[in-house]
Scaffold this active site. Structure first.
Site, mmCIF file in Angstrom:
data_model
loop_
_atom_site.group_PDB
_atom_site.id
_atom_site.type_symbol
_atom_site.label_atom_id
_atom_site.label_comp_id
_atom_site.label_asym_id
_atom_site.label_seq_id
_atom_site.Cartn_x
_atom_site.Cartn_y
_atom_site.Cartn_z
ATOM 1 N N SER A 175 0.892 -1.106 -0.076
ATOM 2 C CA SER A 175 -0.114 -0.047 -0.134
ATOM 3 C C SER A 175 0.981 1.419 0.074
ATOM 4 C CB SER A 175 -0.746 0.112 1.328
ATOM 5 O OG SER A 175 -1.865 -0.833 1.320
ATOM 6 N N HIS A 233 -3.624 0.752 -4.938
ATOM 7 C CA HIS A 233 -3.083 -0.618 -5.481
ATOM 8 C C HIS A 233 -3.114 -0.619 -7.033
ATOM 9 C CE1 HIS A 233 -2.051 -2.989 -2.076
ATOM 10 N NE2 HIS A 233 -2.652 -2.287 -1.172
ATOM 11 N N HIS A 239 -5.446 -9.387 -1.870
ATOM 12 C CA HIS A 239 -5.696 -9.746 -0.555
ATOM 13 C C HIS A 239 -6.609 -10.658 -0.210
ATOM 14 C CE1 HIS A 239 -3.913 -5.674 -0.496
ATOM 15 N NE2 HIS A 239 -3.212 -5.966 0.599
ATOM 16 N N TYR A 243 -8.653 -10.528 2.074
ATOM 17 C CA TYR A 243 -9.988 -9.988 2.383
ATOM 18 C C TYR A 243 -10.934 -9.578 1.089
ATOM 19 C CZ TYR A 243 -7.634 -5.626 1.723
ATOM 20 O OH TYR A 243 -6.811 -4.680 1.013
ATOM 21 N N GLU A 244 -10.202 -9.496 -0.070
ATOM 22 C CA GLU A 244 -10.995 -9.188 -1.336
ATOM 23 C C GLU A 244 -11.854 -10.325 -1.629
ATOM 24 O OE1 GLU A 244 -8.634 -6.932 -4.457
ATOM 25 O OE2 GLU A 244 -6.844 -7.150 -2.827
ATOM 26 N N ALA A 298 2.628 -2.271 4.280
ATOM 27 C CA ALA A 298 2.438 -1.176 5.428
ATOM 28 C C ALA A 298 1.691 -1.993 6.486
ATOM 29 C CB ALA A 298 1.322 -0.098 4.901
ATOM 30 N N MET A 324 -2.315 -7.051 6.822
ATOM 31 C CA MET A 324 -3.278 -8.157 6.042
ATOM 32 C C MET A 324 -2.749 -8.818 4.964
ATOM 33 S SD MET A 324 -6.397 -5.216 6.113
ATOM 34 C CE MET A 324 -6.679 -4.195 7.430
ATOM 35 N N SER A 325 -1.572 -8.800 4.854
ATOM 36 C CA SER A 325 -1.108 -9.711 3.682
ATOM 37 C C SER A 325 0.343 -10.394 3.925
ATOM 38 C CB SER A 325 -0.387 -8.585 2.589
ATOM 39 O OG SER A 325 0.383 -7.634 2.898
ATOM 40 N N ASN A 327 1.278 3.280 10.688
ATOM 41 C CA ASN A 327 0.264 3.962 11.886
ATOM 42 C C ASN A 327 0.619 2.813 13.169
ATOM 43 O OD1 ASN A 327 -1.384 1.803 10.231
ATOM 44 N ND2 ASN A 327 -2.101 1.610 12.155
ATOM 45 N N HIS A 357 -7.354 4.346 6.495
ATOM 46 C CA HIS A 357 -6.418 3.812 5.318
ATOM 47 C C HIS A 357 -5.865 5.203 4.712
ATOM 48 C CE1 HIS A 357 -5.388 1.561 1.696
ATOM 49 N NE2 HIS A 357 -5.790 2.185 1.024
HETATM 50 N N1 HPA Z 1 -3.735 -2.980 10.875
HETATM 51 C C1 HPA Z 1 -3.782 -3.955 9.982
HETATM 52 N N2 HPA Z 1 -3.035 -3.692 8.758
HETATM 53 C C2 HPA Z 1 -2.445 -2.356 8.698
HETATM 54 C C3 HPA Z 1 -2.590 -1.568 9.557
HETATM 55 C C4 HPA Z 1 -2.862 -1.993 10.892
HETATM 56 O O1 HPA Z 1 -3.052 -1.132 11.813
HETATM 57 N N3 HPA Z 1 -2.008 -0.455 9.074
HETATM 58 C C5 HPA Z 1 -1.482 -0.787 7.817
HETATM 59 N N4 HPA Z 1 -1.983 -2.219 7.533
#
Ligand code: HPA
Length: 272
Positions: free
Chosen positions: A30, A61, A83, A85-86, A113, A211-212, A235, A247
């Site tokens: 990301s 993406h 991903h 989740y898609e 990320a 998530m990847s 973050n 996001h």
């Molecule tokens: N959690 C899950 N996936 C993420 C995060 C998060 O805080 N930041 C970027 N991808």
């Protein structure tokens, strides 16, 4: 079509579009896609040109393979990944990794990320991935074993190759870029975590959450690739930071640190 036939079919289609043989495969996470614009490009293959290929739907993406050179190293870059989740089957999520392996890539460089769990981290830091926890997503190796790729019960004791980690560490030192290290945990998403889930992840030994990546590392390890990875801590995770997660924040942090990230990744790959 079996999974193996589907993979073969995608490989054949790509081979009709390019005869480039990459050594290093790089997956850009990301907001980190800008790196792809700086390589010496030879060929571009859009995912949508490949019949049966999973296509990412996430904002930020892109969906294409870029073939070219970083210094003298032949690379294939995935600008945009898919991903779990898609809604894709986990096997489809890792199909691109298997495809890049079949095109000749021996090294997989993963980036993402991620949310920082370790309290010593700050948003904008880079974390060298030393190991992962993938127990909350299905293994991409479930189902009949693809013997042409690897064994039924692959060893996972050193997924993130120590020599490659050494290259990334020394490159960061040369460039004076602070580099954290830690364990990445993959959850399914797409919702961010609750503070209680982050406390669970911390108790399990994770330093960053995303998530990847981990499922891709499993598929690559199965296929015999050497693997390394860097998380951009975009973050601090839920409950570690007081702020709600978005996001937008993830993308803004990735944009802010993109120049340093690009030089760390490029200079590391030039030694691989
Ligand atoms: N959690 C899950 N996936 C993420 C995060 C998060 O805080 N930041 C970027 N991808």
């Amino acid at each position: 079509m079996t999974r193996e036939e589907k993979l073969n079919n995608c490989v054949e289609q790509v081979k009709k579009l390019t005869d480039f043989v990459p050594r290093v495969a790089l997956i850009l996470g990301s907001g980190l896609g800008a790196l792809a614009e700086e390589i010496e490009t030879v060929d571009i293959v859009e995912y949508k040109q490949i019949d049966g290929f999973p296509i990412s739907t996430v904002a930020g993406h892109k969906g294409r393979f870029i073939f070219g050179y970083i210094d003298k190293v032949p690379v294939v870059i995935m600008q945009g990944r898919v991903h779990y989740y898609e809604g894709y089957d986990i096997n489809d999520v890792v199909l691109p990794v298997r495809l890049m392996s079949r095109l000749g890539a021996k090294v997989l460089f993963l980036t993402n990320a991620a949310g920082g769990i370790n309290k010593n981290f700050n948003a904008g830091n880079f974390m060298l991935i030393t190991d992962h926890i993938a127990s909350f997503v299905p293994s991409p190796l479930i189902g009949p074993n693809m013997d042409s790729l690897g064994v039924r019960f692959p060893d996972m004791s050193e997924v993130y190759n120590e020599d490659l980690r050494g290259i990334i560490r020394s490159t960061a030192r040369e460039l004076d870029i602070p580099l954290r290290e830690g364990v990445y945990i993959q959850l399914t998403g797409p919702n961010y975590e609750t503070p209680a889930e982050i406390r669970m992840c911390k108790a399990l030994g994770a330093d960053a959450v995303g998530m990847s990546t981990a499922c891709e590392a499993i598929a690559a390890n199965h296929a015999g690739m050497k693997i390394c990875g860097i998380s951009c801590i975009s973050n601090m995770a839920s409950g570690i930071s007081e702020k709600p997660l978005s996001h937008k924040e993830v993308q803004e942090t990735a944009d802010r640190v993109a120049p340093l990230f690009k030089s760390l990744v490029k200079n590391s790959i030039s030694k691989m």
